[in-house]
Structure formats: structure tokens, C-alpha cells
Design a protein around this motif. Structure first.
Motif, PDB file in Angstrom:
ATOM      1  N   GLY A 104      43.918 -22.171  27.125  1.00 21.40           N
ATOM      2  CA  GLY A 104      43.395 -20.861  26.760  1.00 21.40           C
ATOM      3  C   GLY A 104      44.496 -19.823  26.645  1.00 21.40           C
ATOM      4  N   THR A 105      45.439 -19.838  27.588  1.00 20.75           N
ATOM      5  CA  THR A 105      46.543 -18.881  27.569  1.00 20.75           C
ATOM      6  C   THR A 105      47.411 -19.063  26.333  1.00 20.75           C
ATOM      7  OG1 THR A 105      46.582 -18.834  30.003  1.00 20.75           O
ATOM      8  CG2 THR A 105      48.544 -18.038  28.844  1.00 20.75           C
ATOM      9  N   VAL A 106      47.792 -20.300  26.050  1.00 22.75           N
ATOM     10  CA  VAL A 106      48.663 -20.571  24.905  1.00 22.75           C
ATOM     11  C   VAL A 106      47.955 -20.236  23.595  1.00 22.75           C
ATOM     12  CG1 VAL A 106      49.892 -22.383  23.632  1.00 22.75           C
ATOM     13  CG2 VAL A 106      49.992 -22.305  26.132  1.00 22.75           C
ATOM     14  N   ASN A 107      46.690 -20.586  23.472  1.00 18.22           N
ATOM     15  CA  ASN A 107      45.955 -20.272  22.247  1.00 18.22           C
ATOM     16  C   ASN A 107      45.859 -18.771  22.020  1.00 18.22           C
ATOM     17  OD1 ASN A 107      44.154 -22.700  20.791  1.00 18.22           O
ATOM     18  ND2 ASN A 107      44.916 -23.232  22.819  1.00 18.22           N
ATOM     19  N   LEU A 108      45.584 -18.009  23.084  1.00 17.75           N
ATOM     20  CA  LEU A 108      45.479 -16.555  22.943  1.00 17.75           C
ATOM     21  C   LEU A 108      46.821 -15.931  22.575  1.00 17.75           C
ATOM     22  CD1 LEU A 108      43.116 -15.644  25.927  1.00 17.75           C
ATOM     23  CD2 LEU A 108      42.602 -15.508  23.479  1.00 17.75           C
ATOM     24  N   LEU A 109      47.898 -16.389  23.207  1.00 13.82           N
ATOM     25  CA  LEU A 109      49.220 -15.850  22.890  1.00 13.82           C
ATOM     26  C   LEU A 109      49.634 -16.199  21.460  1.00 13.82           C
ATOM     27  CD1 LEU A 109      51.045 -16.582  26.269  1.00 13.82           C
ATOM     28  CD2 LEU A 109      50.492 -14.323  25.329  1.00 13.82           C
ATOM     29  N   ALA A 110      49.269 -17.404  21.024  1.00  7.62           N
ATOM     30  CA  ALA A 110      49.572 -17.792  19.642  1.00  7.62           C
ATOM     31  C   ALA A 110      48.792 -16.933  18.653  1.00  7.62           C
ATOM     32  CB  ALA A 110      49.257 -19.264  19.436  1.00  7.62           C
ATOM     33  N   LEU A 111      47.503 -16.691  18.940  1.00 11.16           N
ATOM     34  CA  LEU A 111      46.688 -15.838  18.072  1.00 11.16           C
ATOM     35  C   LEU A 111      47.196 -14.403  18.060  1.00 11.16           C
ATOM     36  CD1 LEU A 111      43.099 -17.141  18.918  1.00 11.16           C
ATOM     37  CD2 LEU A 111      44.312 -17.377  16.738  1.00 11.16           C
ATOM     38  N   ALA A 112      47.812 -13.977  19.180  1.00  9.22           N
ATOM     39  CA  ALA A 112      48.357 -12.623  19.255  1.00  9.22           C
ATOM     40  C   ALA A 112      49.670 -12.490  18.490  1.00  9.22           C
ATOM     41  CB  ALA A 112      48.571 -12.235  20.717  1.00  9.22           C
TER      42      ALA A 112
END
Length: 372
Positions: A104-112
Motif C-alpha cells: 500500500g505504501t509503495v503504490n501510494l508513493l508511486a501514484l504520488a
């Protein structure tokens, strides 16, 4: 899958292992060749310590196999009585909460839009986040890395989790089918023999000799065998301490002697067998390390307790640091300041995750079990 009191000596070994991995990954990001460390000890010496962090993962594999087997034997009064459903639930309780949080953390940072957390194509072929997430959740990230390279910076560490969980998918099935410990020892011995043969036939292919299932299963199998042998072999007393000292020294020589790309065929086996001897010495000794060893080993023990969280989340910290302080503009001893910050922040993040998230969820998931 721990029951009863933790074994501090095993946590010390685990702490050494995780710190080797962290130092390895930091040196990849911020090459330490122009620092005070390199001036005092020589760059060759610093590089020798930093380059073989994958041997730390080998040690993890052995410890994991040892603990899973010994705890399962105690929990169900022998491996032939293992409850497969309960076994899988216990693995889920420990593994899945942190895995989901990491994804979840990596996906959110990538989307950001944070570039280092997005997917890359080192092998020339673009890989979607859907595929990376699927490989992470279904434990074949090592296969994906073998096919396309290290496609996602912080999620690449999941290659070792993939190896472990595939091994443990079949663990209770093997125990129930083979039943007798002698048969299990023979089966795991075959896996141990396959390991160096597989690595030898995949030299030049990092995805083969480092990340493949059969390149790594032998370490876990050695740990499983060690747990069974620990019931019959004790390594206590002065002679045992001397033996463990000699084995530890041999492991240091092997670790420093050459890059893992050149030594892996028998090197992985050697590190795994050395770790097994250390575990036999730690077997049944749950007290804190000997007073004469000092506070340094107590520090290693603390890191060992957090090793899973540290392993999964340290590249989040390092990725953030690489974004804020790009390695191309960092020189000299500033790297040592970043190294200290990296260890402190990784430890703080992992301790927070363990205390506030993974340990409470672990207990809650375990509490859902029905009477067995």
C-alpha cells in the motif's frame, strides 16, 4: 511462529544478518569509497563487508527453517501431528499485515509521482504495477526479478519472502505425508544437495544463482534439519564454544573472501552450515547473551527482534533519502551521516510498525482461531 520466550542468542544472529543487508543496500546507493571509513580501513575492506549482504539473507533462511520446524514440533507434539490450517493461519498472521502495508505504501508513493517507488524496466521490458502486486502477494517476485530485473526498488526485497513462503506452502503437507522425521531428513537432504548444483548450472545469471527457489531452498532445508538434530545434539560447554568460535571465524573469512557472484556455489552452503552450528549452540538457551559479550550484542538482539519489519521497510527509508539527497550530489563523509540516519530512521520506523501495527494484528489474527 514463536511460542514461549524468545531466544536472545538467535535474535543476535538475526540482528547481525539484517545489519549486513542494510549496510549492503546503503553502499549500493551511496558508494562509501570516498569516506573516512575507506581512508581508515581501506576501500577494499569496506567493500568486502558491504558487497555480500545476500549472505545475510542466507542466514535468515536457515534461522527461519530452524524456528518454523522447532516451533511446529513443540506446538503439535511432533511434526506428524501438524495442523495445516493452523500452520497457514499463523504464517498469515505474521507475514500478511506487513506485506499489505508495504504494498500500500509503495503504490501510494508511486501514484504520488515519487520516481524511485515507481516501476522501472532494467531488462528493457515495462512491467505493470498490477503484475508486481500480484507477484508480491502470490510469492513469485523472485521469478519476476529473474525475468525482468529489479523492476521496483523497495519491492525487490520480496524475492526472499517468495522463496520462504513457497517452501512453507508445502511444509505441513510434507510433514503429514512423510510423517517420520527420518524421511523428512532424507527429503530435505536432497534439497540441500540440489542447491549448489542448481547454483553451479546458473552461473552468470543473477536471477538463477541468487533469487531462484532451488538456489535458496537449501538454506531453509538446512535450518529444518538443524531443528530436528537439535533434539539429539547439544553444543554447550567450553569445547562447544571453541567450535562455534572457529565456525564463526570461518564464516567471516568466507564472507570477506570474495564477491557472492564468485563464491555462491558452495559459499551459500558454507554460510548456511555455519549458521546451523551457531543455532545448535543457541538451542535451548533463551536467556540474554552472556554478560561478558557486552551491550553490543544486546543491540544486535534488538535489531534481530525487528528483522522482518526492518527487511521489508528499510528500502522505503533509503528510497526517500535517495530522493531528497540524490547519490550523485553526495560526497565524502556526508554519506556517513546519511548512513547513521538510515540506520536510526529504519529502526524507528520498524519499531513503530511492529508496536502499533504488525504485532497487534498478529495477536488478533491468532486469537480468531477455533479450538483445535
Amino acid at each position: 511462529m514463536s511460542i514461549g520466550r524468545r531466544n536472545a542468542r538467535i535474535d543476535v544472529i538475526r540482528g547481525v544478518s539484517i545489519l549486513l543487508v542494510l549496510f549492503h543496500h546503503f553502499n549500493i546507493a551511496y558508494r562509501l569509497n570516498d569516506t573516512f571509513l575507506a581512508q581508515v580501513f581501506g576501500w577494499d575492506a569496506v567493500r568486502a563487508v558491504a558487497r555480500n549482504g545476500n549472505y545475510g539473507v542466507t542466514m535468515f533462511f536457515v534461522i527461519s527453517g530452524y524456528l518454523i520446524t522447532s516451533n511446529a514440533g513443540r506446538r503439535w507434539s511432533g511434526l506428524d501431528g501438524i495442523n495445516a490450517r493452523a500452520f497457514y493461519r499463523l504464517r498469515i498472521a505474521r507475514i500478511v499485515p506487513c506485506l499489505v502495508l508495504l504494498l500500500g505504501t509503495v503504490n501510494l508513493l508511486a501514484l504520488a509521482g515519487v520516481a524511485i517507488f515507481q516501476n522501472h524496466a532494467p531488462g528493457g521490458t515495462a512491467v505493470s504495477f498490477w503484475l508486481v502486486n500480484l507477484a508480491s502477494l502470490t510469492f513469485w517476485m523472485n521469478v519476476l526479478i529473474g525475468m525482468h530485473g529489479w523492476v521496483n526498488y523497495p519491492l525487490g526485497v520480496l524475492w526472499s519472502l517468495s522463496v520462504e513462503e513457497v517452501f512453507y506452502l508445502f511444509f505441513p503437507i510434507l510433514c503429514l505425508v512423510l510423517r517420520r522425521e527420518a524421511r523428512l531428513l532424507i527429503f530435505w537432504a536432497a534439497i540441500i544437495v540440489i542447491g549448489p548444483v542448481y547454483r553451479f548450472t546458473h552461473q552468470g545469471d543473477e536471477g538463477g544463482f541468487l533469487y531462484a527457489y532451488f538456489a535458496s531452498f537449501d538454506g531453509i532445508a538446512i535450518g529444518c534439519c538443524t531443528a530436528l538434530l537439535a533434539k539429539r545434539i547439544t553444543l554447550h560447554g567450553r569445547a562447544a564454544t571453541l567450535l562455534q568460535g572457529i565456525v564463526a571465524a570461518a564464516m567471516v573469512v568466507l564472507y570477506l573472501g570474495g564477491p557472492i557472484a564468485e563464491t555462491n556455489v558452495l559459499g551459500v552452503t558454507g554460510m548456511a552450515l555455519g549458521t546451523a552450528v551457531l543455532l545448535l549452540g543457541a538451542s535451548g538457551r533463551a536467556a540474554t547473551p552472556a554478560v561478558g559479550v557486552g551491550r553490543v550484542l544486546l543491540g544486535f538482539e534488538w535489531f534481530g527482534r525487528l528483522s522482518y519489519e526492518l527487511y521489508l521497510f528499510h528500502l522505503i527509508v533509503l528510497g526517500a533519502m535517495r530522493t531528497l539527497w540524490p547519490p550523485r550530489v553526495v560526497t565524502g563523509d556526508v554519506k556517513l551521516l546519511l548512513l547513521a540516519g538510515f540506520f536510526v530512521l529504519s529502526a524507528a520506523l520498524s519499531a513503530g510498525i511492529a508496536r502499533l501495527y504488525s504485532e497487534p494484528l498478529n495477536r488478533r489474527i491468532r486469537a480468531w482461531r477455533t479450538a483445535e
